[in-house]
Design an enzyme around this catalytic site. Structure first.
Site, PDB file in Angstrom:
ATOM      1  N   CYS A 142       0.823  -1.214   0.000  1.00 31.52           N
ATOM      2  CA  CYS A 142       0.000   0.000   0.000  1.00 31.52           C
ATOM      3  C   CYS A 142       0.860   1.267   0.000  1.00 31.52           C
ATOM      4  CB  CYS A 142      -1.001  -0.020   1.157  1.00 31.52           C
ATOM      5  SG  CYS A 142      -2.386   1.141   0.899  1.00 31.52           S
ATOM      6  N   LYS A 163     -11.850   8.351  -1.156  1.00 33.00           N
ATOM      7  CA  LYS A 163     -11.067   7.220  -0.659  1.00 33.00           C
ATOM      8  C   LYS A 163     -11.446   5.946  -1.400  1.00 33.00           C
ATOM      9  CE  LYS A 163      -9.891   4.666   3.559  1.00 33.00           C
ATOM     10  NZ  LYS A 163     -10.106   4.513   5.014  1.00 33.00           N
ATOM     11  N   SER A 192      -7.521   0.143   0.599  1.00 35.14           N
ATOM     12  CA  SER A 192      -7.934   1.189   1.536  1.00 35.14           C
ATOM     13  C   SER A 192      -6.896   2.306   1.473  1.00 35.14           C
ATOM     14  CB  SER A 192      -8.016   0.618   2.961  1.00 35.14           C
ATOM     15  OG  SER A 192      -8.350   1.637   3.884  1.00 35.14           O
ATOM     16  N   HIS A 235      -4.103  -4.172   0.307  1.00 36.71           N
ATOM     17  CA  HIS A 235      -3.809  -4.682   1.644  1.00 36.71           C
ATOM     18  C   HIS A 235      -4.142  -6.173   1.716  1.00 36.71           C
ATOM     19  CE1 HIS A 235      -2.617  -1.263   4.124  1.00 36.71           C
ATOM     20  NE2 HIS A 235      -3.506  -0.522   3.476  1.00 36.71           N
ATOM     21  N   GLU A 237      -2.977  -8.350   3.505  1.00 39.87           N
ATOM     22  CA  GLU A 237      -2.876  -8.858   4.878  1.00 39.87           C
ATOM     23  C   GLU A 237      -4.130  -8.604   5.698  1.00 39.87           C
ATOM     24  OE1 GLU A 237      -1.832  -4.524   5.519  1.00 39.87           O
ATOM     25  OE2 GLU A 237      -1.763  -5.992   3.888  1.00 39.87           O
ATOM     26  N   ARG A 249     -14.386   3.849  12.449  1.00 37.10           N
ATOM     27  CA  ARG A 249     -13.489   4.903  12.935  1.00 37.10           C
ATOM     28  C   ARG A 249     -13.750   6.208  12.201  1.00 37.10           C
ATOM     29  NH1 ARG A 249      -7.928   4.107  10.459  1.00 37.10           N
ATOM     30  NH2 ARG A 249      -9.193   4.941   8.736  1.00 37.10           N
TER      31      ARG A 249
END
Length: 301
Positions: A142, A163, A192, A235, A237, A249
């Site tokens: 990323c 985003k 992300s 991502h 992972e 969040r």
């Protein structure tokens, strides 16, 4: 085969609950095996979460792996205790004379900052320069991928109007590439980020090759000509709930986030999301370890 990690690392118990083969240091010392030495430069704010996610993938490999953790000493994280860093992490000054089979550079939620405005950019640049001579192959993830492309190849990023968040379908460009061995022609992967890189900028660099991309999420995987550097813009992972936690969040911070694409069942954030990309993630890490690290690294580091 197992991953070797410090006896008291919090991720150990979580991985053992998931039936990931973890070997502590005391047992590993009794075995006469040359494990792969893999260093993780963890730039993510929730370091313990990222440790677990990456160790989960590394532990799925048939190779025995000795994992070390690295952080930038010029930045003090707010979400990880100083005690945890002191006990489990090293800085570049501690490992400068060491050689490693592989290095993983994680992402960081700072895409909107200019690289030179990042308070640890000088130290990160030093680490990436050091990796050229002290690491067999480096996997960038990323923001780590964008930072690596900028440092090594002068490819800059651009800020997206919205985003990029969700689970996207990807295709592979050449099934004969070793890191793509066993991949489906279409597979899912999480993204992300607020920034991106332009496909045309990558194509201008003869020593870089685009290995996989998405119509919606753009270029996903890039490799240097010799496999010494692999760049992954998503991502792989992430676990099933990471995007959910990020969404909540951002809601709590009043950022009015869009729902992650193709993530919540029926686009309902109250329904538990499902993990649909682990097989691809495991294969990506296993192929990197086997073809670009294990098959290329010298026996005597």
């Amino acid at each position: 085969m197992p991953i070797k990690i410090p006896d008291l690392l919090p991720a150990k118990s979580k991985l053992q609950e998931e039936n990931i083969f973890v070997m502590d240091e005391s047992r590993a010392f009794k075995q006469d095996i040359r494990p792969l030495k893999i260093l993780i430069l963890n730039l993510m704010p929730l370091k313990e979460q990222t440790e677990t996610q990456l160790l989960r993938l590394l532990g799925n490999s048939p190779l025995q792996i000795d994992v070390g953790l690295l952080h930038t000493s010029t930045h003090t994280p707010r979400n990880t205790s100083a005690e945890h860093l002191s006990q489990f992490y090293k800085s570049i000054k501690d490992v400068r004379e060491n050689k490693y089979d592989g290095l993983i550079i994680t992402g960081a939620p700072i895409e909107k900052l200019d690289y030179e405005a990042v308070n640890y950019w000088k130290e990160l640049s030093e680490i990436m320069e050091w990796s050229k001579t002290n690491v067999t192959s480096t996997l960038h993830i990323c923001w780590g991928a964008m930072a690596g492309l900028y440092y090594h190849y002068d490819i800059d990023k651009f800020i997206r109007p919205h985003k990029l968040s969700g689970i996207y379908t990807h295709t592979i460009t050449d099934p004969k590439e070793k890191i793509l061995s066993g991949f489906d022609e279409e597979y899912l992967a999480p993204h992300s980020r607020h920034a991106d890189i332009k496909r045309e900028d990558i194509l201008k660099v003869p020593s870089l090759k685009i290995l996989s991309e998405s119509e919606e999420a753009g270029v996903y995987m890039i490799a240097a000509e010799n496999g010494r550097q692999i760049f992954v813009t998503g991502h792989p992972e992430y676990d099933a709930y990471t995007l959910q936690k990020e969404f909540k969040r951002d809601l709590d911070q009043g950022l009015n986030p869009q729902l992650p694409i193709n993530y919540f069942p029926n686009n309902n954030p109250d329904i538990t999301p499902r993990l649909r990309w682990r097989s691809h993630s495991n294969m990506l890490i296993s192929n990197w370890l086997n073809y670009y690290v294990y098959q290329e690294t010298p026996y005597e580091l």
